[in-house]
Design a protein around this motif. Structure first.
Motif, PDB file in Angstrom:
ATOM      1  N   GLY A 172       0.819  -1.208   0.000  1.00 46.69           N
ATOM      2  CA  GLY A 172       0.000   0.000   0.000  1.00 46.69           C
ATOM      3  C   GLY A 172       0.852   1.258   0.000  1.00 46.69           C
ATOM      4  N   ASP A 173       1.932   1.240   0.797  1.00 42.95           N
ATOM      5  CA  ASP A 173       2.836   2.392   0.833  1.00 42.95           C
ATOM      6  C   ASP A 173       3.502   2.618  -0.526  1.00 42.95           C
ATOM      7  N   GLU A 174       3.892   1.526  -1.175  1.00 42.83           N
ATOM      8  CA  GLU A 174       4.532   1.650  -2.485  1.00 42.83           C
ATOM      9  C   GLU A 174       3.565   2.233  -3.513  1.00 42.83           C
ATOM     10  N   LEU A 175       2.301   1.825  -3.440  1.00 45.55           N
ATOM     11  CA  LEU A 175       1.296   2.389  -4.352  1.00 45.55           C
ATOM     12  C   LEU A 175       1.143   3.893  -4.121  1.00 45.55           C
ATOM     13  N   LEU A 176       1.165   4.319  -2.863  1.00 45.86           N
ATOM     14  CA  LEU A 176       1.051   5.744  -2.551  1.00 45.86           C
ATOM     15  C   LEU A 176       2.247   6.530  -3.095  1.00 45.86           C
ATOM     16  N   VAL A 177       3.432   5.939  -2.980  1.00 49.56           N
ATOM     17  CA  VAL A 177       4.639   6.608  -3.488  1.00 49.56           C
ATOM     18  C   VAL A 177       4.576   6.725  -5.014  1.00 49.56           C
ATOM     19  N   GLN A 178       4.163   5.641  -5.683  1.00 51.29           N
ATOM     20  CA  GLN A 178       4.062   5.679  -7.149  1.00 51.29           C
ATOM     21  C   GLN A 178       3.005   6.689  -7.595  1.00 51.29           C
ATOM     22  N   THR A 179       1.900   6.733  -6.867  1.00 53.24           N
ATOM     23  CA  THR A 179       0.846   7.701  -7.200  1.00 53.24           C
ATOM     24  C   THR A 179       1.344   9.129  -7.014  1.00 53.24           C
ATOM     25  N   THR A 180       2.144   9.338  -5.981  1.00 57.41           N
ATOM     26  CA  THR A 180       2.719  10.670  -5.738  1.00 57.41           C
ATOM     27  C   THR A 180       3.562  11.121  -6.922  1.00 57.41           C
ATOM     28  N   HIS A 181       4.429  10.246  -7.430  1.00 58.83           N
ATOM     29  CA  HIS A 181       5.267  10.587  -8.586  1.00 58.83           C
ATOM     30  C   HIS A 181       4.400  10.903  -9.804  1.00 58.83           C
ATOM     31  N   LEU A 182       3.337  10.141  -9.964  1.00 58.77           N
ATOM     32  CA  LEU A 182       2.441  10.355 -11.103  1.00 58.77           C
ATOM     33  C   LEU A 182       1.759  11.727 -11.001  1.00 58.77           C
ATOM     34  N   LEU A 183       1.276  12.074  -9.821  1.00 55.56           N
ATOM     35  CA  LEU A 183       0.568  13.344  -9.638  1.00 55.56           C
ATOM     36  C   LEU A 183       1.498  14.542  -9.772  1.00 55.56           C
ATOM     37  N   LYS A 184       2.743  14.386  -9.307  1.00 59.91           N
ATOM     38  CA  LYS A 184       3.702  15.507  -9.377  1.00 59.91           C
ATOM     39  C   LYS A 184       3.927  15.978 -10.808  1.00 59.91           C
ATOM     40  N   ARG A 185       3.796  15.070 -11.760  1.00 59.32           N
ATOM     41  CA  ARG A 185       4.046  15.429 -13.153  1.00 59.32           C
ATOM     42  C   ARG A 185       2.984  16.380 -13.708  1.00 59.32           C
ATOM     43  N   HIS A 186       1.871  16.504 -12.995  1.00 58.01           N
ATOM     44  CA  HIS A 186       0.751  17.266 -13.543  1.00 58.01           C
ATOM     45  C   HIS A 186       0.533  18.616 -12.873  1.00 58.01           C
ATOM     46  N   ILE A 187       1.334  18.963 -11.880  1.00 62.62           N
ATOM     47  CA  ILE A 187       1.079  20.229 -11.197  1.00 62.62           C
ATOM     48  C   ILE A 187       2.196  21.245 -11.473  1.00 62.62           C
ATOM     49  N   ARG A 188       1.816  22.516 -11.409  1.00 65.79           N
ATOM     50  CA  ARG A 188       2.757  23.613 -11.667  1.00 65.79           C
ATOM     51  C   ARG A 188       3.458  24.004 -10.367  1.00 65.79           C
ATOM     52  N   ASN A 189       4.460  24.854 -10.485  1.00 69.23           N
ATOM     53  CA  ASN A 189       5.226  25.285  -9.308  1.00 69.23           C
ATOM     54  C   ASN A 189       4.359  25.991  -8.270  1.00 69.23           C
ATOM     55  N   GLN A 190       3.367  26.767  -8.727  1.00 68.99           N
ATOM     56  CA  GLN A 190       2.549  27.520  -7.777  1.00 68.99           C
ATOM     57  C   GLN A 190       1.448  26.678  -7.139  1.00 68.99           C
ATOM     58  N   ASP A 191       1.238  25.452  -7.632  1.00 69.43           N
ATOM     59  CA  ASP A 191       0.189  24.592  -7.088  1.00 69.43           C
ATOM     60  C   ASP A 191       0.690  23.845  -5.851  1.00 69.43           C
ATOM     61  N   THR A 192      -0.236  23.313  -5.076  1.00 67.28           N
ATOM     62  CA  THR A 192       0.109  22.539  -3.881  1.00 67.28           C
ATOM     63  C   THR A 192      -0.484  21.139  -3.987  1.00 67.28           C
ATOM     64  N   LEU A 193       0.371  20.141  -3.875  1.00 61.33           N
ATOM     65  CA  LEU A 193      -0.054  18.744  -3.847  1.00 61.33           C
ATOM     66  C   LEU A 193       0.192  18.203  -2.449  1.00 61.33           C
ATOM     67  N   ALA A 194      -0.810  17.549  -1.858  1.00 56.71           N
ATOM     68  CA  ALA A 194      -0.684  17.064  -0.483  1.00 56.71           C
ATOM     69  C   ALA A 194      -1.283  15.676  -0.350  1.00 56.71           C
ATOM     70  N   ARG A 195      -0.739  14.944   0.593  1.00 51.63           N
ATOM     71  CA  ARG A 195      -1.397  13.706   1.026  1.00 51.63           C
ATOM     72  C   ARG A 195      -2.213  14.067   2.264  1.00 51.63           C
ATOM     73  N   LEU A 196      -3.520  13.891   2.161  1.00 50.92           N
ATOM     74  CA  LEU A 196      -4.416  14.329   3.227  1.00 50.92           C
ATOM     75  C   LEU A 196      -4.660  13.251   4.269  1.00 50.92           C
ATOM     76  N   GLY A 197      -4.203  12.025   3.974  1.00 50.18           N
ATOM     77  CA  GLY A 197      -4.398  10.932   4.926  1.00 50.18           C
ATOM     78  C   GLY A 197      -4.820   9.677   4.202  1.00 50.18           C
ATOM     79  N   GLY A 198      -4.302   8.515   4.637  1.00 47.71           N
ATOM     80  CA  GLY A 198      -4.692   7.248   4.012  1.00 47.71           C
ATOM     81  C   GLY A 198      -4.398   7.273   2.525  1.00 47.71           C
ATOM     82  N   ASP A 199      -5.452   7.065   1.739  1.00 48.46           N
ATOM     83  CA  ASP A 199      -5.307   7.047   0.282  1.00 48.46           C
ATOM     84  C   ASP A 199      -5.883   8.308  -0.355  1.00 48.46           C
ATOM     85  N   GLU A 200      -5.932   9.400   0.403  1.00 48.88           N
ATOM     86  CA  GLU A 200      -6.529  10.640  -0.074  1.00 48.88           C
ATOM     87  C   GLU A 200      -5.450  11.688  -0.375  1.00 48.88           C
ATOM     88  N   PHE A 201      -5.610  12.350  -1.512  1.00 47.87           N
ATOM     89  CA  PHE A 201      -4.702  13.419  -1.917  1.00 47.87           C
ATOM     90  C   PHE A 201      -5.510  14.686  -2.185  1.00 47.87           C
TER      91      PHE A 201
END
Length: 543
Positions: A172-201
């Motif tokens: 589960g942790d590995e899936l969260l890390v892979q998802t994080t890398h995937l999401l980072k590719r889609h946001i700009r410098n001024q945007d904020t990406l966060a893990r809000l808890g569990g499987d929520e971003f």
């Protein structure tokens, strides 16, 4: 210093300029300075060192320094001063300062780590919920003047629990890390990406129009869907549900914003997952879900504060064969803001958010307590009905709770009849049959409520072991005016008796209906024409 056991690497400076040039050339552990140099004093050296790195210890070694001057130097930040005619103190002083500096650095690293954890998620390195909410709060305030539009995106991985349960938390942790890398590719410098808890971003898209945000959400949804997560040579399909809401000058606060985004995300899940829902004030479905979410928190609070209360509604025997056996049903009410709330207002929310075992537990515990204290639970005759939900039948621990309460209150199990709706029993057939069988073995009775709504399910009576059939009130109400309803009531009663069960008609509202039911052969009648529900205290006084 070498004789003292140190391996020494040193630099030399005899002016402010040369000290400023020397300090950046290495990672220095210590500065030793004379007190008086030509045009360059220890106070000058101390100031330069502190500006470069306040953590480097400074020791003055001087041939002549007065007590007052030494005290002032210590006040300004010098760690020690040593006279040149007493250099035996130098090595112990150096060891002490290096040790203390090591401790200081360790403390600073620990404090920095705590500060990091305070704002960032340790697994993914993303902003955590606390920091995310702080930034959201600032953005909401800044959006009012001048008016600006941003977008809040709430994302929930659909298959995370399956992977976590089947492969373990490491997967589960590995899936969260892979998802994080995937999401980072889609946001700009001024945007904020966060893990809000569990499987929520969460993603804050600053200065972003709705059209662009929806296109971005679709790209994320599509890429997550195409991503194949593999663990132990076993591939898993992953998808994401996304809820979105705009941030503008009309946004009240960040709490409401998060609630709206969360609401939209769960609406996307309800529609089949792997989807995107934009929050709209005019969406009736989202308003209904918001009401349910609010009820969910109220229900938990009501249980904690003991704000539920039990009512009781007696039944009337329609045959002299049962006149000696009192029957009745416990009914639930909620005390909210000085008024009583009927179950129809909060049960749908409790069912959606899996809170029915909590409510059913409260009801059974308090009903058993009343039966024990009133003596009804140990009387020779009588049957008292308690409703259970379909989800409670799937709770493996609930049957154990019932046994514990039975031992604690010392009541006769035959005095209690649990009732479940026909639709709930059929929807949870395997669990229902197992639960009913185990419970009846202990001596409890069971009733099938709302019987007749699904006429095609009559054959289930051969499978579900119950003692009573409660004929659905929708047929009973129109019994005298509609021959079809009368025929359905007669059929339900006949089938119930053929199966060896007692029958109860619900929603009996007048004497003519009562007489018609007695003519048909129904065993018991329940409804406002028989007795209105009343608080347990009133029922006890009337007995």
């Amino acid at each position: 210093m070498k004789k003292g056991g140190f391996s020494v690497e040193h630099g030399w400076a005899d002016s402010a300029a040369s000290l400023s040039q020397t300090l950046p050339t290495n990672t220095w552990d210590l500065v030793i300075t004379d007190h008086n140099m030509m045009g360059f004093s220890s106070s000058d050296a101390l100031k330069i060192v502190k500006e470069f790195d306040e953590g480097i210890p400074v020791i003055i070694v001087s041939g002549a320094i007065g007590e007052e001057v030494a005290a002032e130097a210590m006040r300004l930040g010098v760690h020690d001063y040593i006279m040149k005619d007493n250099l035996t103190r130098l090595i112990p002083a150096i060891r002490r300062e290096l040790k203390q500096n090591e401790n200081r650095q360790a403390r600073l690293r620990a404090e920095a780590h705590i500060d990091y954890l305070f704002s960032y998620d340790s697994l993914t390195g993303l902003t955590n919920r606390q920091e995310f909410e702080k930034r959201l709060h600032v953005l909401v305030r800044a959006s009012k003047n001048p008016p600006r539009q941003h977008v809040l995106m709430f994302l929930d991985l659909d298959q995370f629990k399956i992977i976590n349960d089947t492969c373990g938390h490491i997967a589960g942790d590995e899936l969260l890390v892979q998802t994080t890398h995937l999401l980072k590719r889609h946001i700009r410098n001024q945007d904020t990406l966060a893990r809000l808890g569990g499987d929520e971003f969460g993603i804050i898209l600053e200065d972003c129009p709705q059209e662009h945000a929806l296109k971005l959400a679709e790209r994320i949804r599509s890429e997550v869907k195409e991503h194949r997560f593999v663990w132990g040579d076993k591939p898993f399909a992953v998808s994401v549900s996304i809820g979105m809401v705009k941030i503008d000058q009309h946004t009240k606060n960040h709490h409401e914003l998060l609630s709206c985004a969360d609401l939209a995300c769960y609406a996307a899940k309800d529609k089949g997952r792997n989807g995107i829902t934009w929050y709209s004030e005019d969406d009736a479905e989202l308003h209904q879900r918001r009401d349910e979410m609010q009820w969910a928190s109220r229900i938990k609070q009501a249980v904690e504060e003991n704000r539920f209360t039990l009512y009781f509604q007696p039944m009337r025997p329609l045959s002299s064969a049962y006149s000696h056996s009192p029957h009745g049903e416990f009914l639930l009410r909620l005390k909210q803001d000085g008024r009583l709330v009927a179950p129809g207002a909060f049960i749908p929310a409790a069912e959606r958010y899996n809170l029915m075992p909590l409510i059913d537990g409260w009801v059974v515990n308090n009903a058993f307590r009343y039966l024990a204290e009133s003596g009804l639970g140990n009387a020779r005759e009588g049957v008292y009905f308690i409703n259970l939900s379909g989800t409670t039948l799937s709770d493996k621990h609930f049957f154990e709770q019932i046994q514990d309460w039975l031992k604690f209150y010392h009541i006769i199990p035959q005095r209690v009849c649990f009732e479940i709706t026909e639709t709930a029993a059929i929807a949870n057939l395997i669990n229902a049959v197992d639960f009913i069988a185990e419970t009846r073995e202990k001596g409890f009775k069971f009733a099938l409520d709302d019987f007749g709504v699904g006429l095609s399910s009559f054959s289930y009576l051969k499978t579900i072991p119950v003692d009573y059939l409660k004929i659905d009130g929708s047929f009973v109400k129109n019994l005298l005016a509609d021959p079809i309803d009368e025929g359905i009531v007669e059929a339900c009663n006949r089938i119930g008796h053929a199966a060896g069960l007692k029958t109860i008609a619900e929603f009996v509202e007048d004497d003519p209906t009562t007489h018609a039911l007695a003519r048909i052969g129904v065993d018991f009648a329940q409804g406002y024409g028989i007795a209105t529900p009343a608080p347990l205290q009133e029922y006890r006084r009337k007995r």
